[in-house]
Enzyme design. Structure first.
Site, PDB file in Angstrom:
ATOM      1  N   ASP A 262       0.466  -1.439   0.140  1.00 50.47           N
ATOM      2  CA  ASP A 262       0.167   0.000   0.429  1.00 50.47           C
ATOM      3  C   ASP A 262       0.885   1.088  -0.080  1.00 50.47           C
ATOM      4  O   ASP A 262       2.099   1.085   0.518  1.00 50.47           O
ATOM      5  CB  ASP A 262      -1.175  -0.033   0.962  1.00 50.47           C
ATOM      6  CG  ASP A 262      -2.183   1.356   1.325  1.00 50.47           C
ATOM      7  OD1 ASP A 262      -2.797   0.259   1.127  1.00 50.47           O
ATOM      8  OD2 ASP A 262      -1.874   1.812   0.939  1.00 50.47           O
TER       9      ASP A 262
ATOM     10  N   ALA B 246      -7.470   1.481  -4.946  1.00 53.81           N
ATOM     11  CA  ALA B 246      -7.309   2.870  -6.424  1.00 53.81           C
ATOM     12  C   ALA B 246      -8.372   3.489  -5.174  1.00 53.81           C
ATOM     13  O   ALA B 246      -8.628   3.876  -3.908  1.00 53.81           O
ATOM     14  CB  ALA B 246      -9.324   1.587  -6.586  1.00 53.81           C
TER      15      ALA B 246
ATOM     16  N   TYR C 275     -15.411   7.162 -11.931  1.00 56.92           N
ATOM     17  CA  TYR C 275     -14.803   5.814 -11.278  1.00 56.92           C
ATOM     18  C   TYR C 275     -15.772   4.879 -11.688  1.00 56.92           C
ATOM     19  O   TYR C 275     -14.968   4.120 -11.468  1.00 56.92           O
ATOM     20  CB  TYR C 275     -15.304   6.007 -10.098  1.00 56.92           C
ATOM     21  CG  TYR C 275     -15.226   5.370  -8.666  1.00 56.92           C
ATOM     22  CD1 TYR C 275     -14.555   4.126  -8.448  1.00 56.92           C
ATOM     23  CD2 TYR C 275     -16.646   4.668  -8.030  1.00 56.92           C
ATOM     24  CE1 TYR C 275     -13.847   3.270  -8.030  1.00 56.92           C
ATOM     25  CE2 TYR C 275     -16.718   3.586  -7.053  1.00 56.92           C
ATOM     26  CZ  TYR C 275     -15.866   3.095  -7.128  1.00 56.92           C
ATOM     27  OH  TYR C 275     -15.526   1.743  -6.154  1.00 56.92           O
TER      28      TYR C 275
ATOM     29  N   ASP D  23     -24.290  10.711  -9.433  1.00 51.42           N
ATOM     30  CA  ASP D  23     -25.108   9.797  -8.550  1.00 51.42           C
ATOM     31  C   ASP D  23     -26.638   9.134  -8.954  1.00 51.42           C
ATOM     32  O   ASP D  23     -27.617   9.472  -9.893  1.00 51.42           O
ATOM     33  CB  ASP D  23     -25.609  10.153  -7.128  1.00 51.42           C
ATOM     34  CG  ASP D  23     -24.140  10.609  -6.511  1.00 51.42           C
ATOM     35  OD1 ASP D  23     -23.652   9.642  -6.304  1.00 51.42           O
ATOM     36  OD2 ASP D  23     -24.845  11.350  -5.683  1.00 51.42           O
TER      37      ASP D  23
HETATM   38  N1  UDP Z   1     -25.228  11.237   0.354  1.00 47.16           N
HETATM   39  C1  UDP Z   1     -25.108  12.586   0.313  1.00 47.16           C
HETATM   40  N2  UDP Z   1     -25.186  13.318   1.341  1.00 47.16           N
HETATM   41  C2  UDP Z   1     -23.809  12.807   1.848  1.00 47.16           C
HETATM   42  C3  UDP Z   1     -23.080  11.918   1.561  1.00 47.16           C
HETATM   43  C4  UDP Z   1     -23.767  11.042   0.409  1.00 47.16           C
HETATM   44  O1  UDP Z   1     -27.087  12.449   1.062  1.00 47.16           O
HETATM   45  O2  UDP Z   1     -23.427  13.591   2.680  1.00 47.16           O
HETATM   46  C5  UDP Z   1     -25.396  10.341  -0.729  1.00 47.16           C
HETATM   47  C6  UDP Z   1     -24.790  10.048  -1.478  1.00 47.16           C
HETATM   48  O3  UDP Z   1     -25.347  10.978  -2.794  1.00 47.16           O
HETATM   49  C7  UDP Z   1     -25.081   8.744  -2.200  1.00 47.16           C
HETATM   50  C8  UDP Z   1     -25.794   8.111  -0.884  1.00 47.16           C
HETATM   51  O4  UDP Z   1     -26.253   9.547  -0.299  1.00 47.16           O
HETATM   52  O5  UDP Z   1     -26.874   9.181  -3.154  1.00 47.16           O
HETATM   53  C9  UDP Z   1     -24.228   7.369  -0.841  1.00 47.16           C
HETATM   54  O6  UDP Z   1     -23.503   7.722  -1.039  1.00 47.16           O
HETATM   55  P1  UDP Z   1     -21.538   7.380  -0.735  1.00 47.16           P
HETATM   56  O7  UDP Z   1     -20.931   8.556  -1.034  1.00 47.16           O
HETATM   57  O8  UDP Z   1     -22.035   6.998   0.755  1.00 47.16           O
HETATM   58  O9  UDP Z   1     -21.549   6.171  -1.702  1.00 47.16           O
HETATM   59  P2  UDP Z   1     -21.658   6.093  -3.349  1.00 47.16           P
HETATM   60  O10 UDP Z   1     -22.784   5.163  -3.138  1.00 47.16           O
HETATM   61  O11 UDP Z   1     -21.450   7.257  -3.736  1.00 47.16           O
HETATM   62  O12 UDP Z   1     -20.221   5.073  -3.298  1.00 47.16           O
END
Ligand code: UDP
Length: 330
Positions: free
Chosen positions: A34, A77, A143, A286
């Site tokens: 790492d 990653a 990503y 998202d």
């Molecule tokens: N999310 C949110 N507020 C935050 C962080 C995330 O509303 O401060 C929402 C984000 O838009 C997604 C969900 O929570 O719909 C999960 O996001 P996270 O970043 O935990 O994981 P990801 O789905 O991006 O891998």
């Protein structure tokens, strides 16, 4: 099981460190490799640790020269959807180019088994729910695109060079080691559950990204899976590779979706606090809903998630957060 080592690339990160701990507890010998850009050496509490970078071929060569490696688990990653939209170069450079270097060295040393951390972000906006492994892969953020590129590379290297890969497409990893030895510690933290718990602890609001999605309450729905269930999935993937010699792809998720608002409500119950939500614009990149179909991992790997309730998952995260020396939770 052999006397050989499992090389855990990116094993000082969140999912990698829980998997390394699990493998050691199951009797495997591990080396974590790492660069500690986002990982923590303190999270590698069992097995060997080597600091090295996938962009430095001599670092990778050194670990393959020193250890007799049976199999590689590749977690290394960048994994922030939002950041990948703003800095795609960072994602393609690290997630794709770094992996090519790792594969070069594996092939040179005739190490042909790899378990790769992929993601539900490779599917993009679902056209069918729950999402099976054969769902179209049309990622809507860099990503997810970078992970899909690696999946394709692994497939092509399988045909051309005999590489054997198990691709694990994780849904949303959450929770922490129930004994609180390790947990989620990103810097900056962008993930929903740790941020909701921080909001609960500090009495500050949590930003909710988007309230106008086509879901029951307008907020995004995700399938949260305990990090230790992901860890167990990796052990089964290693066994699958050595038993079958075949490549395969599996979703790892709980097959149940929770909206952002529901996550906040469950966190309120777990923490016994009331959490303020600040409603914001959507976060770019998202998809509205991601829910896994995980039948294949169950039937082919014998995978059985042990922490299926979201409140139990959040409880382990809360206990971990509360146990930290810098915790505002007293
Ligand atoms: N999310 C949110 N507020 C935050 C962080 C995330 O509303 O401060 C929402 C984000 O838009 C997604 C969900 O929570 O719909 C999960 O996001 P996270 O970043 O935990 O994981 P990801 O789905 O991006 O891998």
């Amino acid at each position: 099981m052999t006397d050989k080592y499992v090389l855990v690339v990116g094993g000082a990160g969140y999912i990698g460190s829980h998997t390394t701990l699990h493998l050691n507890e199951m009797g495997y010998r591990t080396i974590v490799f790492d660069n500690l850009v986002s990982g923590h050496e303190s999270a590698v509490i069992l097995g060997d640790f080597v600091k090295g970078d996938l962009h430095v071929i001599s670092d990778i060569e050194a670990v393959f020269a020193q250890y007799d490696i049976a199999c590689v688990l590749h977690f290394a990653a960048y994994s922030y959807v939002g950041e990948s939209m703003a800095h795609p170069r960072k994602y393609y450079q690290n997630n794709v180019a770094g992996t090519l270097n790792l594969l070069d060295v594996m092939l040179r040393h005739n190490v042909l088994d790899i378990v790769f951390s992929s993601t539900c972000a490779t599917y993009g906006a679902p056209v069918q729910l729950p999402i099976t492994e054969s769902h179209p892969q049309l990622p809507i953020n860099p990503y997810g695109a970078s992970k899909l590129m690696v999946e394709r590379i692994l497939q092509d290297y399988g045909h051309a060079y005999g590489l054997r890969s198990v691709v694990l497409r994780y849904f949303n990893a959450a929770g922490a080691d129930p004994q609180c030895r390790i947990g989620e510690q990103h810097d900056p933290e962008t993930h929903l559950i740790p941020l909701v718990l921080e909001a609960a602890a500090r009495g500050t609001p949590i930003n909710v990204f988007g309230t106008d999605y086509d879901t029951s309450d307008g907020t995004c729905i995700r399938d949260y899976i305990h990090v230790n269930d992901l860890a167990a999935g990796h052990e089964l993937a290693i066994k699958y590779l050595s038993a079958t010699g075949q490549s395969a792809v599996f979703n790892l998720g709980n097959e149940h979706g929770f909206s952002v608002k529901e996550v906040i409500q469950i966190a309120e119950a777990v923490t016994g606090t009331s959490i303020d939500a600040r409603y914001c614009a959507r976060r770019a990149g998202d998809p509205a809903v991601l829910i896994a179909a995980a039948d294949l991992a169950k039937s082919e790997l014998g995978w059985r998630p042990a922490h299926c309730s979201l409140s139990e998952i959040i409880e382990t995260a809360w206990e971990w957060a509360s146990s930290r020396p810098t915790s505002p939770i007293q």
